[in-house]
Design a protein around this motif. Structure first.
Motif, PDB file in Angstrom:
ATOM      1  N   SER A 117      54.898  -3.683   7.674  1.00  0.00           N
ATOM      2  CA  SER A 117      54.683  -4.615   8.784  1.00  0.00           C
ATOM      3  C   SER A 117      54.015  -3.898   9.948  1.00  0.00           C
ATOM      4  CB  SER A 117      56.015  -5.204   9.253  1.00  0.00           C
ATOM      5  OG  SER A 117      56.586  -5.976   8.250  1.00  0.00           O
ATOM      6  N   LYS A 118      53.111  -4.593  10.598  1.00  0.00           N
ATOM      7  CA  LYS A 118      52.466  -4.068  11.806  1.00  0.00           C
ATOM      8  C   LYS A 118      53.455  -4.159  12.961  1.00  0.00           C
ATOM      9  CE  LYS A 118      48.443  -3.892   9.744  1.00  0.00           C
ATOM     10  NZ  LYS A 118      48.167  -2.722   9.006  1.00  0.00           N
ATOM     11  N   SER A 119      53.287  -3.324  13.955  1.00  0.00           N
ATOM     12  CA  SER A 119      54.229  -3.290  15.073  1.00  0.00           C
ATOM     13  C   SER A 119      54.240  -4.616  15.838  1.00  0.00           C
ATOM     14  CB  SER A 119      53.911  -2.133  16.013  1.00  0.00           C
ATOM     15  OG  SER A 119      52.618  -2.276  16.525  1.00  0.00           O
ATOM     16  N   TRP A 120      53.103  -5.324  15.899  1.00  0.00           N
ATOM     17  CA  TRP A 120      53.076  -6.602  16.619  1.00  0.00           C
ATOM     18  C   TRP A 120      53.768  -7.714  15.841  1.00  0.00           C
ATOM     19  CZ3 TRP A 120      50.522 -10.475  14.094  1.00  0.00           C
ATOM     20  CH2 TRP A 120      49.574 -10.110  13.161  1.00  0.00           C
ATOM     21  N   GLN A 121      54.051  -7.503  14.553  1.00  0.00           N
ATOM     22  CA  GLN A 121      54.736  -8.515  13.757  1.00  0.00           C
ATOM     23  C   GLN A 121      56.252  -8.432  13.883  1.00  0.00           C
ATOM     24  OE1 GLN A 121      52.981  -7.437   9.941  1.00  0.00           O
ATOM     25  NE2 GLN A 121      51.974  -9.423   9.875  1.00  0.00           N
ATOM     26  N   ILE A 122      56.769  -7.350  14.432  1.00  0.00           N
ATOM     27  CA  ILE A 122      58.212  -7.157  14.519  1.00  0.00           C
ATOM     28  C   ILE A 122      58.700  -7.740  15.838  1.00  0.00           C
ATOM     29  CG2 ILE A 122      60.055  -5.459  14.564  1.00  0.00           C
ATOM     30  CD1 ILE A 122      58.275  -3.683  12.824  1.00  0.00           C
ATOM     31  N   LYS A 123      59.642  -8.707  15.742  1.00  0.00           N
ATOM     32  CA  LYS A 123      60.108  -9.409  16.928  1.00  0.00           C
ATOM     33  C   LYS A 123      61.159  -8.597  17.692  1.00  0.00           C
ATOM     34  CE  LYS A 123      61.186 -13.276  14.737  1.00  0.00           C
ATOM     35  NZ  LYS A 123      61.555 -14.659  14.450  1.00  0.00           N
ATOM     36  N   THR A 124      62.092  -7.980  16.989  1.00  0.00           N
ATOM     37  CA  THR A 124      63.185  -7.261  17.650  1.00  0.00           C
ATOM     38  C   THR A 124      63.350  -5.883  17.047  1.00  0.00           C
ATOM     39  OG1 THR A 124      64.782  -8.204  16.110  1.00  0.00           O
ATOM     40  CG2 THR A 124      64.461  -9.369  18.191  1.00  0.00           C
ATOM     41  N   LEU A 125      63.973  -4.995  17.784  1.00  0.00           N
ATOM     42  CA  LEU A 125      64.238  -3.611  17.367  1.00  0.00           C
ATOM     43  C   LEU A 125      62.944  -2.908  16.963  1.00  0.00           C
ATOM     44  CD1 LEU A 125      67.544  -4.166  15.353  1.00  0.00           C
ATOM     45  CD2 LEU A 125      67.318  -3.488  17.731  1.00  0.00           C
ATOM     46  N   ASN A 126      63.069  -1.883  16.114  1.00  0.00           N
ATOM     47  CA  ASN A 126      61.879  -1.230  15.577  1.00  0.00           C
ATOM     48  C   ASN A 126      62.110  -0.934  14.108  1.00  0.00           C
ATOM     49  OD1 ASN A 126      63.349   1.151  15.379  1.00  0.00           O
ATOM     50  ND2 ASN A 126      62.536   1.992  17.271  1.00  0.00           N
ATOM     51  N   LYS A 127      61.120  -0.370  13.457  1.00  0.00           N
ATOM     52  CA  LYS A 127      61.178  -0.197  12.005  1.00  0.00           C
ATOM     53  C   LYS A 127      62.362   0.647  11.557  1.00  0.00           C
ATOM     54  CE  LYS A 127      56.255  -0.707  11.119  1.00  0.00           C
ATOM     55  NZ  LYS A 127      55.091  -0.138  10.444  1.00  0.00           N
ATOM     56  N   VAL A 128      62.628   1.741  12.262  1.00  0.00           N
ATOM     57  CA  VAL A 128      63.709   2.648  11.851  1.00  0.00           C
ATOM     58  C   VAL A 128      65.049   1.920  11.870  1.00  0.00           C
ATOM     59  CG1 VAL A 128      64.920   4.772  12.447  1.00  0.00           C
ATOM     60  CG2 VAL A 128      62.440   4.666  12.659  1.00  0.00           C
ATOM     61  N   PHE A 129      65.311   1.157  12.947  1.00  0.00           N
ATOM     62  CA  PHE A 129      66.579   0.435  13.022  1.00  0.00           C
ATOM     63  C   PHE A 129      66.682  -0.623  11.936  1.00  0.00           C
ATOM     64  CE2 PHE A 129      66.536   1.873  17.541  1.00  0.00           C
ATOM     65  CZ  PHE A 129      67.684   2.655  17.445  1.00  0.00           C
ATOM     66  N   TRP A 130      65.589  -1.290  11.620  1.00  0.00           N
ATOM     67  CA  TRP A 130      65.646  -2.305  10.564  1.00  0.00           C
ATOM     68  C   TRP A 130      65.918  -1.668   9.200  1.00  0.00           C
ATOM     69  CZ3 TRP A 130      67.046  -6.914  11.102  1.00  0.00           C
ATOM     70  CH2 TRP A 130      66.738  -7.645  12.239  1.00  0.00           C
ATOM     71  N   ILE A 131      65.340  -0.522   8.944  1.00  0.00           N
ATOM     72  CA  ILE A 131      65.603   0.163   7.670  1.00  0.00           C
ATOM     73  C   ILE A 131      67.072   0.566   7.589  1.00  0.00           C
ATOM     74  CG2 ILE A 131      65.097   2.245   6.335  1.00  0.00           C
ATOM     75  CD1 ILE A 131      62.187   1.958   7.317  1.00  0.00           C
ATOM     76  N   ILE A 132      67.627   1.070   8.691  1.00  0.00           N
ATOM     77  CA  ILE A 132      69.053   1.450   8.708  1.00  0.00           C
ATOM     78  C   ILE A 132      69.934   0.229   8.479  1.00  0.00           C
ATOM     79  CG2 ILE A 132      70.909   2.305  10.208  1.00  0.00           C
ATOM     80  CD1 ILE A 132      68.780   4.187  11.466  1.00  0.00           C
ATOM     81  N   ILE A 133      69.610  -0.887   9.125  1.00  0.00           N
ATOM     82  CA  ILE A 133      70.401  -2.116   8.938  1.00  0.00           C
ATOM     83  C   ILE A 133      70.341  -2.580   7.491  1.00  0.00           C
ATOM     84  CG2 ILE A 133      70.487  -4.574   9.528  1.00  0.00           C
ATOM     85  CD1 ILE A 133      69.639  -3.768  12.383  1.00  0.00           C
ATOM     86  N   ILE A 134      69.169  -2.538   6.895  1.00  0.00           N
ATOM     87  CA  ILE A 134      69.024  -2.980   5.497  1.00  0.00           C
ATOM     88  C   ILE A 134      69.809  -2.066   4.562  1.00  0.00           C
ATOM     89  CG2 ILE A 134      67.356  -3.242   3.612  1.00  0.00           C
ATOM     90  CD1 ILE A 134      65.347  -4.180   5.775  1.00  0.00           C
ATOM     91  N   LEU A 135      69.815  -0.766   4.847  1.00  0.00           N
ATOM     92  CA  LEU A 135      70.556   0.167   3.996  1.00  0.00           C
ATOM     93  C   LEU A 135      72.069   0.032   4.174  1.00  0.00           C
ATOM     94  CD1 LEU A 135      68.327   3.359   4.269  1.00  0.00           C
ATOM     95  CD2 LEU A 135      68.604   1.848   2.295  1.00  0.00           C
ATOM     96  N   LEU A 136      72.512  -0.209   5.397  1.00  0.00           N
ATOM     97  CA  LEU A 136      73.955  -0.318   5.648  1.00  0.00           C
ATOM     98  C   LEU A 136      74.533  -1.668   5.229  1.00  0.00           C
ATOM     99  CD1 LEU A 136      74.320   1.435   9.126  1.00  0.00           C
ATOM    100  CD2 LEU A 136      74.920   2.333   6.868  1.00  0.00           C
TER     101      LEU A 136
END
Length: 123
Positions: free
Chosen positions: A27-46
């Motif tokens: 995903s491009k940075s302008w497509q992400i509404k909240t948080l950032n990529k690293v936090f989303w990856i951590i949330i998906i893993l947890l």
């Protein structure tokens, strides 16, 4: 049947999580509404399935706001760009004005000289 679900379910969860992680990374940075990529990856893993669902609901902009200007401008060729074309027109008008003024100044430099009058032939 029950045994097949016990074997198949973990593979489906892992495949869904991998799909979500790849979607976050691509995903491009302008497509992400909240948080950032690293936090989303951590949330998906947890939170394996829930994290992926949260990503698709709250994390990625799926195009609703792209019509309102949140997407980056697309590149426009110079001959299709109105700003560039108007700049060229202004520059051309300036060049024409400069040529006219130079011609007028040339006429004012020697008011006694008439067109076709060559002073070198006079004696």
């Amino acid at each position: 049947m029950d045994r097949m679900l016990r074997i198949l379910f973990p593979f489906l969860v892992i495949a869904f999580d991998i799909f979500c992680i790849v979607d976050v990374i691509l995903s491009k940075s302008w497509q992400i509404k909240t948080l950032n990529k690293v936090f989303w990856i951590i949330i998906i893993l947890l939170l394996p399935v829930i994290g992926g669902i949260l990503w698709f609901i709250f994390g990625k902009d799926r195009g609703q706001d792209s019509a309102q200007g949140s997407a980056p401008r697309r590149t426009v060729a110079p001959d299709d760009d109105p700003a560039y074309l108007s700049k060229l027109a202004r520059e051309q008008e300036q060049q024409d004005r400069i040529r006219d003024l130079e011609a007028q100044l040339g006429d004012l430099d020697d008011p006694d000289e008439k067109p076709g009058d060559d002073r070198s032939t006079r004696g």
